[in-house]
Structure formats: structure tokens, C-alpha cells
Design a protein around this motif. Structure first.
Motif, short mmCIF file in Angstrom:
data_model
loop_
_atom_site.label_atom_id
_atom_site.label_comp_id
_atom_site.label_asym_id
_atom_site.label_seq_id
_atom_site.Cartn_x
_atom_site.Cartn_y
_atom_site.Cartn_z
N ALA A 65 24.94 -17.51 -1.58
CA ALA A 65 25.14 -18.85 -2.45
C ALA A 65 23.56 -19.24 -2.94
O ALA A 65 22.55 -18.85 -2.39
N ASP A 67 20.90 -22.12 -4.06
CA ASP A 67 20.39 -23.39 -3.29
C ASP A 67 19.87 -24.20 -4.41
O ASP A 67 18.92 -25.11 -4.10
N LEU A 150 12.72 -10.84 -7.54
CA LEU A 150 13.02 -10.57 -6.47
C LEU A 150 14.22 -9.44 -6.60
O LEU A 150 15.39 -9.66 -6.34
N GLY A 189 14.52 -11.76 10.64
CA GLY A 189 13.96 -12.58 9.41
C GLY A 189 15.00 -13.91 9.60
O GLY A 189 15.98 -13.89 10.07
N THR A 190 14.09 -15.10 9.09
CA THR A 190 14.89 -16.45 9.33
C THR A 190 14.39 -17.24 7.76
O THR A 190 14.06 -18.18 7.92
N GLY A 191 14.44 -16.25 6.79
CA GLY A 191 14.13 -16.97 5.41
C GLY A 191 15.52 -17.48 4.61
O GLY A 191 16.61 -17.43 5.37
N ALA A 192 15.36 -17.40 3.30
CA ALA A 192 16.48 -18.10 2.67
C ALA A 192 17.81 -17.24 2.74
O ALA A 192 19.17 -17.59 2.83
N SER A 193 17.56 -15.93 2.81
CA SER A 193 18.94 -15.06 3.17
C SER A 193 19.61 -15.08 4.51
O SER A 193 20.78 -15.25 4.63
N ARG A 213 10.03 -14.68 13.21
CA ARG A 213 8.56 -14.44 13.17
C ARG A 213 7.71 -15.82 12.89
O ARG A 213 7.11 -16.24 13.59
N THR A 214 8.48 -16.59 11.91
CA THR A 214 7.94 -17.86 11.70
C THR A 214 9.24 -18.83 11.28
O THR A 214 10.05 -18.36 10.67
N LYS A 299 5.82 -22.51 2.48
CA LYS A 299 6.85 -21.38 2.19
C LYS A 299 8.15 -22.16 1.78
O LYS A 299 8.07 -23.21 1.83
N ARG A 300 8.80 -21.48 1.24
CA ARG A 300 10.19 -22.13 0.68
C ARG A 300 10.89 -22.80 1.57
O ARG A 300 11.15 -22.31 2.79
N ALA A 347 16.85 -9.09 7.02
CA ALA A 347 17.07 -10.33 6.02
C ALA A 347 15.54 -10.55 5.74
O ALA A 347 15.13 -11.75 5.83
N GLY A 349 13.52 -10.13 2.83
CA GLY A 349 13.01 -10.43 1.71
C GLY A 349 12.96 -9.16 0.71
O GLY A 349 13.28 -7.96 0.73
N TRP A 462 5.45 -14.99 0.58
CA TRP A 462 5.54 -13.92 -0.56
C TRP A 462 4.89 -14.54 -1.97
O TRP A 462 4.97 -13.85 -2.84
P1 NAP Z 1 11.90 -14.19 2.82
O1 NAP Z 1 12.03 -15.56 2.40
O2 NAP Z 1 10.79 -13.32 2.18
O3 NAP Z 1 12.25 -14.17 4.22
C1 NAP Z 1 12.04 -12.79 4.95
C2 NAP Z 1 12.22 -13.15 6.30
O4 NAP Z 1 11.98 -11.95 7.11
C3 NAP Z 1 10.91 -14.12 6.81
O5 NAP Z 1 11.67 -15.06 7.96
C4 NAP Z 1 9.84 -13.32 7.37
O6 NAP Z 1 9.04 -13.67 8.51
C5 NAP Z 1 10.83 -12.14 8.03
N1 NAP Z 1 10.14 -10.69 8.00
C6 NAP Z 1 9.80 -9.87 7.14
N2 NAP Z 1 9.20 -8.93 7.66
C7 NAP Z 1 9.11 -9.09 8.84
C8 NAP Z 1 8.97 -8.30 10.10
N3 NAP Z 1 8.26 -6.98 9.82
N4 NAP Z 1 9.09 -8.65 11.28
C9 NAP Z 1 9.90 -9.64 11.63
N5 NAP Z 1 10.38 -10.46 10.39
C10 NAP Z 1 10.01 -10.26 9.27
O7 NAP Z 1 13.21 -13.28 2.06
P2 NAP Z 1 14.71 -13.94 1.72
O8 NAP Z 1 15.20 -14.80 2.86
O9 NAP Z 1 15.39 -12.72 1.37
O10 NAP Z 1 14.41 -14.89 0.49
C11 NAP Z 1 13.74 -14.29 -0.59
C12 NAP Z 1 13.68 -15.38 -1.63
O11 NAP Z 1 14.94 -15.11 -2.30
C13 NAP Z 1 13.64 -16.82 -1.18
O12 NAP Z 1 12.47 -17.37 -1.16
C14 NAP Z 1 14.29 -17.43 -2.46
O13 NAP Z 1 13.54 -17.34 -3.55
C15 NAP Z 1 15.38 -16.33 -2.84
N6 NAP Z 1 16.66 -16.68 -2.09
C16 NAP Z 1 17.46 -17.67 -2.80
C17 NAP Z 1 18.57 -17.90 -2.26
C18 NAP Z 1 19.43 -19.04 -3.01
O14 NAP Z 1 19.93 -19.69 -2.30
N7 NAP Z 1 18.88 -19.50 -4.31
C19 NAP Z 1 19.15 -17.01 -1.04
C20 NAP Z 1 18.29 -16.20 -0.59
C21 NAP Z 1 17.07 -16.00 -1.06
P3 NAP Z 1 7.66 -14.60 7.84
O15 NAP Z 1 8.23 -15.80 7.45
O16 NAP Z 1 7.03 -14.75 9.13
O17 NAP Z 1 7.13 -13.75 6.78
#
Ligand code: NAP
Length: 500
Positions: A65, A67, A150, A189-193, A213-214, A299-300, A347, A349, A462
Motif C-alpha cells: 500500500a 504510505d 525503485l 529486512g525491516t524497511g517499508a516493504s 539489521r537496523t 532513514k525513511r 524485503a 529494497g 539508500w
Molecule cells: P529498504 O527501505 O531499502 O529496506 C531494506 C531492508 O532490508 C532494510 O531493513 C535493510 O537493512 C535490509 N537489508 C538489506 N540488505 C540486507 C542484508 N544483506 N542483510 C540484512 N538485512 C538487509 O527497502 P524497502 O523496504 O523495499 O523500501 C524501499 C523504498 O521503497 C522505501 O524507502 C520507500 O521509499 C519505498 N516503499 C514505499 C512504500 C510505500 O508505502 N509507499 C512501501 C514500500 C516501499 P538496513 O536498514 O540495515 O540497511
């Protein structure tokens, strides 16, 4: 240009066009609609995938969805009174994109399954030649890249990942035919996805392990469905819809200083984040694990109401011991614990083009954009690059939003690009090329401002190129970007006469 003939719908007769747009996400579709509204019809849009849509076509993982509020995360010229909720799910946004394509009759301009891998500018003809991975060639006077930031999923570079015998699924490449029920699942991963997919699949799964990781900053998401009465009113009274959009815009701008600047104000947001943790988590060990150790906003910031409650569930385990390797049967952490899985969900990124062009782009004198951007991407007003004439880069360097809708930035850029294109056509120019000094002055200002932004406060994200330079986000308010792109100033460009 109003009488220009529509020559774009006969691909078999000619691959030579006035304008080529690459990409059919919000940027490409928005640019195409505005070109048509300006009376310019001689363009094609090349798309590498089998359907239009970009991010919202690809990210179909459960729980996907937006954000950003949908009434702002949509075109100002194509408002939709029927958004189902404040933050719409993926399918609704993709349906909106499809609606735009049909309503503005873009299909005949679009060529799907056409991945471009190289574009070369020829000074003698003033034309770009694009080459597809299938060996086709397309030429155009103007090239607009709208490939998104992205769009290329990144699997983690973890030792042994290739040896895993189970299934690896990236969130942006979800396999809906693969049943997750009764499988042993690990999410990296614990990012936005991740914060969207984990709560969505957790109820289906006996044991779900999340590798962090973070720890991210997570704040509540003020999300609710719209009542039918509200949708009817917004549909019937466009002025109220406009006011509502304006209200959301202002709301985001007022909050922006808390989110993007490195000031004492971010403490307020940190308090909100910590309150959120305390609200959902009572276990002190889990509390410690999820408490972030970097400045909020660096970070985001993640918006959700069900991340911490999901991590507190008995079938979900949050592992913070770093991953050492992946082997045939699962994940091994540094402490030596082995976690066997049937499925690993990455997840993790995207490969963000912080220092790379979307494909190989060769400008004047054989210069390569990738080479030029080796130490971090730079462009003039996020859109044009000296030495790369008649090239307009949508969502180019430092055009990303840290606090509001990307669509607002995209529309600002479209406005700028259309003026550039109109200048080329009106004056019958061979090409325009931004003056290097103007580009440098603009980027020096960005660099100065960037020091005050929270993204420069020491975390790794990123947003940065490998040398730490932040090449993705705009260092300021969104209205400042609109001001920066309101006028295509001819004085900032070399104008070369002699169009063919
Ligand atoms: P992300 O923000 O880059 O998060 C990637 C996650 O994977 C982070 O927690 C990262 O840890 C972890 N990770 C990456 N490589 C790893 C490794 N080798 N070992 C362990 N953990 C690892 O990716 P995303 O969640 O797909 O989101 C990307 C961007 O897409 C967001 O910032 C946002 O702009 C966009 N997005 C938007 C929405 C929305 O609702 N509009 C939804 C999803 C995504 P670290 O934090 O330590 O690097």
C-alpha cells in the motif's frame, strides 16, 4: 504544435519519433498526458515490462500500500474522488494508472516488452538512438527517461544465497501462485516493504522469522476508509476535492521540518516513535531490539499500525543477530544459530541509481553518463545534464521527496520539461544543452543545503551513493522544488540551431 499529426501509432512504418519517453510509471504516464494536452502527439513510450505501471505494477506483495495519502499521491489534473481509504492499497493505485492510460488514450503510444539498454546522441543529426535488448533501434529528437528510482529489486549480497534449496522471493517479484501456508518462512529486512508484508502474511504462518539489521523508526499511520457520502461529495463538488487535496498538502508541509531537517524538532517525532513502541510492546527484550539507534528521519520513517503488534505475536520471532550466511537449508547467524526455511522473503529494497543512469547513455563526444556520475549523480534542477543534449531525466538526482507525495515532484518536473521541449520545437532548435557552470552552481547549493538535512546525520541508507553523497532526495520543502522548476530559463542552456 497544435496541428501536429499523430504519427506515433504506426511502429511498423517508422521507429523515428519526435520524442521518446522510457517508462510507464507515474512519471512517464504523467509526461505523456501533459504532452498531449499541450498538443504534442508525436511521441512514443517504451516500457520494458508487459504492462504499464512501474512500482505499482511490480510491488504486489501482500499488504502493499502507499504510505502517502492517495488524494495527494495522484495527479492534480486527474483527481479521483473514489479512493477507498486515506492510504490506498497497491491494486487501487495500479487501477488508477490504467484508468489514466485509457482515459488519455495513451495505449497507441505505448510499446510494451521493450527494454532499452543504450541511448546514444549524435551531434551531427541532433538525435538520440535507442537500442533495445531485442536489438531494435528507435530514434528521436528528445529523450525523456522516466524509469523510476525503485525499479530494480536487490537481493541481499549474503554469502551462499545462491545455494539455498528452498524458494527465494523478493517483495517486488511476488509469486502469487506459491502457497505460503504451513511453510517455514524467513523475512530479511525491516524497511517499508517488510513492515507491510510481515503483518499481512503472519496470520497464515505457523512460524515466521524476521531478520533485522537496523531497527527502523515507526510511527502510527492515520489510515481509515472513506465513507460513501464523502466520496460522493468529493465527486460532485470538485472545489471541495481541490480544497481537501490542498489541506493534505499543507499538513505534510507543516510536518516536513520534523522529518527532514536535523534540528531539535526531530525529538518530537522520536518521542512519538518511542511512545508507539511502548504502546504495543511490553517485553523489555523485544522493546530493546526494536528501539532505533539513529536519528529519526535519517532513514525513511515507516508508517504502520500493525508492525509492533505483529512482532509481539507468539508465531513471529525477531532475530537481530547478524546473518553470517545462507546455506542449502536456511539462514545461519553470526552466533552460529541455524534457521531452516522453505521460503526466504527478501524485503531488501532496490538497486537505487544513486550513481548510475537507468541504462547506458552516451552524450556529446562519446561521454558516458555512468562515467560522469561515478562519484554520485548530479543534474541541473534534477532534470538535465551538461553534455547530454535534449535529455530530460524524470526523478533525476535530488528530486526525491522526504516528506510528501512524489507525484507533486513529478508534476513539477513535467512542467519544466515541457517548457524545454516547447522551446526546442518553437525555435526549431537542433538541441539544448545545459551550461556546465549553471549545473555546478545549482549542485553547490544542493550540497550546502544537504548538510542541514537529517539524512546527513550519520546513518547509512539508500539515499546515499557509496561515497556517502546524498543524490536522491531534495534538500528542502516540496514547494521550493516547484519554484526551482517553474521556469525553463533559456539563459541556462546552450541553444544549437539547425534542426534537420
Ligand atoms: P529498504 O527501505 O531499502 O529496506 C531494506 C531492508 O532490508 C532494510 O531493513 C535493510 O537493512 C535490509 N537489508 C538489506 N540488505 C540486507 C542484508 N544483506 N542483510 C540484512 N538485512 C538487509 O527497502 P524497502 O523496504 O523495499 O523500501 C524501499 C523504498 O521503497 C522505501 O524507502 C520507500 O521509499 C519505498 N516503499 C514505499 C512504500 C510505500 O508505502 N509507499 C512501501 C514500500 C516501499 P538496513 O536498514 O540495515 O540497511
Amino acid at each position: 504544435m497544435g496541428n501536429e499529426q499523430d504519427i506515433s501509432n504506426n511502429f511498423s512504418e517508422t521507429n523515428d519519433h519526435r520524442i521518446i519517453i522510457v517508462g510507464t510509471g507515474f512519471s512517464g504516464v504523467g509526461a505523456a498526458i501533459k504532452l498531449k494536452q499541450q498538443g504534442i502527439h508525436s511521441f512514443i513510450i517504451l516500457e520494458r515490462a508487459g504492462e504499464i505501471g512501474g512500482t505499482w505494477r511490480d510491488n504486489t506483495y501482500p499488504g502493499a500500500a502507499c504510505d502517502v495519502q492517495s488524494h495527494l499521491y495522484s495527479f492534480s489534473f486527474e483527481k479521483n474522488p473514489n479512493w477507498s481509504r486515506t492510504f490506498s492499497p497497491q491494486q487501487e493505485i495500479q487501477d488508477y494508472m490504467l484508468h489514466c492510460v485509457e482515459k488519455y488514450q495513451l495505449r497507441k503510444h505505448i510499446r510494451l516488452n521493450t527494454p532499452i539498454n543504450r541511448a546514444t546522441f549524435a551531434e551531427n543529426t541532433g538525435r538520440w538512438t535507442l537500442q533495445s535488448a531485442h536489438g531494435e533501434h528507435f530514434t528521436a529528437q528528445v529523450l525523456v527517461t522516466a524509469c523510476g528510482a525503485l525499479s530494480n529489486p536487490a537481493l541481499p549480497s549474503i554469502k551462499g544465497i545462491d545455494t539455498f534449496a528452498g524458494k527465494i522471493m523478493h517483495t517486488a517479484q511476488w509469486d502469487h501462485d506459491y502457497p505460503l501456508e504451513n511453510k517455514r518462512i524467513g523475512v530479511i529486512g525491516t524497511g517499508a516493504s517488510a513492515i507491510q508484508v510481515v503483518p499481512a502474511i503472519a496470520p497464515l504462518i505457523k512460524n515466521l522469522t524476521v531478520f533485522q539489521r537496523t531497527a527502523p523508526w515507526v510511527v502510527p499511520k492515520a489510515d481509515k476508509p472513506y465513507r460513501q457520502g464523502t466520496k460522493n461529495m468529493l465527486g460532485r463538488v470538485p472545489f471541495i476535492q481541490k480544497l481537501y487535496r490542498g489541506y493534505i498538502y499543507l499538513l505534510n508541509e507543516v510536518r516536513a521540518p520534523l522529518i527532514i531537517f536535523d534540528t531539535f524538532l526531530s525529538k518530537l517525532l522520536e518521542k512519538e516513535g518511542l511512545r508507539n513502541i511502548n504502546h504495543y510492546i511490553s517485553d523489555p527484550i523485544l522493546k530493546k531490539k526494536v528501539t532505533p539507534e539513529f536519528k529519526v528521519g535519517c532513514k525513511r520513517i515507516l508508517l504502520t499500525n500493525d508492525w509492533y503488534s505483529t512482532l509481539s505475536k507468539s508465531n513471529v520471532d525477531l532475530v537481530t543477530d547478524p546473518i553470517l550466511e545462507i546455506n542449502k537449508s536456511g539462514v545461519v547467524t553470526k552466533e552460529g544459530t541455524e534457521y531452516p526455511f522453505d521460503v526466504i522473503i527478501a524485503a531488501t529494497g532496490f538497486d537505487v541509481p544513486t550513481a548510475a543512469a537507468p541504462f547506458e547513455i552516451i552524450g556529446l563526444n562519446g561521454a558516458s553518463l555512468n562515467e560522469q556520475w561515478r562519484d554520485g549523480a548530479e543534474a541541473h534542477r534534477g532534470t538535465t545534464v551538461s553534455g547530454f543534449p535534449n535529455l530530460f531525466i524524470m526523478m533525476g538526482p535530488n528530486t526525491g521527496s522526504g516528506s510528501t507525495s512524489m507525484v507533486y515532484y513529478i508534476e513539477s518536473q513535467i512542467h519544466y520539461i515541457l517548457q524545454g521541449i516547447q522551446l526546442i520545437l518553437d525555435k526549431n532548435l537542433k538541441y539544448v544543452d545545459v551550461i556546465q557552470e549553471c549545473q555546478d552552481t545549482f549542485n553547490a547549493r544542493i550540497e550546502r543545503k544537504m548538510k542541514k538535512m537529517v539524512w546527513s546525520s550519520g546513518c547509512k541508507s539508500w539515499y546515499q551513493a557509496s561515497n556517502g553523497k546524498i543524490t536522491t532526495l531534495w534538500p528542502g520543502f516540496s514547494w521550493q522544488f516547484r519554484l526551482a522548476t517553474r521556469r525553463f530559463d533559456q539563459k541556462e542552456y546552450h541553444k544549437v540551431m539547425g534542426q534537420r
